[in-house]
Write a protein that holds these residues in place. Sequence first.
Motif, mmCIF file in Angstrom:
data_model
loop_
_atom_site.group_PDB
_atom_site.id
_atom_site.type_symbol
_atom_site.label_atom_id
_atom_site.label_comp_id
_atom_site.label_asym_id
_atom_site.label_seq_id
_atom_site.Cartn_x
_atom_site.Cartn_y
_atom_site.Cartn_z
ATOM 1 N N ALA A 17 44.405 38.017 42.113
ATOM 2 C CA ALA A 17 43.119 38.157 41.427
ATOM 3 C C ALA A 17 43.109 39.444 40.617
ATOM 4 O O ALA A 17 43.979 40.308 40.761
ATOM 5 N N GLU A 18 42.090 39.552 39.769
ATOM 6 C CA GLU A 18 41.916 40.739 38.939
ATOM 7 C C GLU A 18 40.545 41.340 39.241
ATOM 8 O O GLU A 18 39.575 40.604 39.441
ATOM 9 N N VAL A 19 40.457 42.654 39.260
ATOM 10 C CA VAL A 19 39.198 43.335 39.543
ATOM 11 C C VAL A 19 38.295 43.239 38.310
ATOM 12 O O VAL A 19 38.695 43.615 37.213
ATOM 13 N N VAL A 27 33.927 45.592 45.672
ATOM 14 C CA VAL A 27 34.757 45.147 44.560
ATOM 15 C C VAL A 27 34.453 43.674 44.235
ATOM 16 O O VAL A 27 34.341 42.853 45.135
ATOM 17 N N CYS A 28 34.328 43.356 42.938
ATOM 18 C CA CYS A 28 34.207 41.971 42.496
ATOM 19 C C CYS A 28 35.524 41.558 41.851
ATOM 20 O O CYS A 28 36.188 42.368 41.191
ATOM 21 N N LEU A 29 35.879 40.287 42.050
ATOM 22 C CA LEU A 29 37.145 39.755 41.540
ATOM 23 C C LEU A 29 36.886 38.543 40.660
ATOM 24 O O LEU A 29 35.818 37.931 40.745
ATOM 25 N N ASP A 30 37.873 38.188 39.828
ATOM 26 C CA ASP A 30 37.686 36.990 38.991
ATOM 27 C C ASP A 30 37.817 35.718 39.820
ATOM 28 O O ASP A 30 37.277 34.678 39.451
ATOM 29 N N ARG A 31 38.531 35.787 40.946
ATOM 30 C CA ARG A 31 38.660 34.645 41.866
ATOM 31 C C ARG A 31 38.880 35.193 43.264
ATOM 32 O O ARG A 31 39.385 36.304 43.424
ATOM 33 N N THR A 32 38.502 34.394 44.276
ATOM 34 C CA THR A 32 38.683 34.920 45.637
ATOM 35 C C THR A 32 38.806 33.829 46.685
ATOM 36 O O THR A 32 38.280 32.719 46.511
ATOM 37 N N VAL A 33 39.528 34.151 47.752
ATOM 38 C CA VAL A 33 39.598 33.286 48.938
ATOM 39 C C VAL A 33 38.644 33.772 50.020
ATOM 40 O O VAL A 33 38.534 33.157 51.074
ATOM 41 N N ALA A 79 40.774 50.195 39.924
ATOM 42 C CA ALA A 79 40.271 50.228 38.544
ATOM 43 C C ALA A 79 39.937 48.811 38.091
ATOM 44 O O ALA A 79 40.582 47.845 38.509
ATOM 45 N N VAL A 80 38.921 48.697 37.232
ATOM 46 C CA VAL A 80 38.601 47.388 36.642
ATOM 47 C C VAL A 80 39.819 46.925 35.844
ATOM 48 O O VAL A 80 40.435 47.713 35.118
ATOM 49 N N GLY A 81 40.174 45.657 36.040
ATOM 50 C CA GLY A 81 41.344 45.113 35.356
ATOM 51 C C GLY A 81 42.610 45.147 36.199
ATOM 52 O O GLY A 81 43.613 44.521 35.843
ATOM 53 N N ALA A 82 42.569 45.883 37.340
ATOM 54 C CA ALA A 82 43.752 45.969 38.201
ATOM 55 C C ALA A 82 44.062 44.606 38.814
ATOM 56 O O ALA A 82 43.157 43.843 39.147
#
Length: 233
Positions: A17-19, A27-33, A79-82
């Motif tokens: 995933a990406e932050v 932290v928010c992610l673009d996708r998550t389990v 960092a955002v985008g990590a």
Amino acid sequence: MTEELFRADAYARTCEAEVTAALEGGVCLDRTVFYCQGGGQPGDRGRLQLEGAALEVVDTVKDGGHIVHRLADGSLMPAVGASLVAEIDWPRRHRLMRMHSAMHLLCAAIARPVTGGQVGADRSRLDFDLQGASIDKDEIAERVAGWIAEDRPIRFMWIDADELDARPELVKTMSVRPPATSGRIRLVEIAGVDLQACGGTHVRSTGEIGALHVGKIENKGRQNRRIALTLLD
Ligand SMILES: [Zn+2]
């Protein structure tokens, strides 16, 4: 919006995933389990593995429509985008899946409106409005154990939110409306036993729930009764 991988596959333990946001709260992610707390089921714990650092996730909650992975106090913030690998605490989640699925059986065994409930990794409970009916603990325990022994399949299907409004009997938890994913609601069917709208995580068949203890029936008001289940292994 976070892609909710846990809705389609409760057995997914990790994902890349990406932050998309990193705030004080988590932290928010673009996708998550990671399952986010809801419908009486607690949020997942686990870790976010970045290059050179593992961040401990202590809870997962929904905040203003976003899934927030709460980090341990004093944690480093990515960092955002990590890019990272999100990994849930699988032994705990699997117990929650077994318990949550067992709650559906309890609900079917009693067949009265549910007024509240809480799923835990070892012990879970449901409160029922008996509407004048009487219930017997041994009878309930026998029905639940029978369905577990029969190893009945647990399946999903999706319906439109409009269809759910037209079929109110599919919402069995009086206090909770199931979450919609892009206007669609997930139905969970335990073959021949239960059909209801639910956004939680479940095992694939009732046999996977394993052995349970049904606790004594507690009075919680004139018509309300509480019943707790405990996993035996
Ligand atoms: Zn469920």
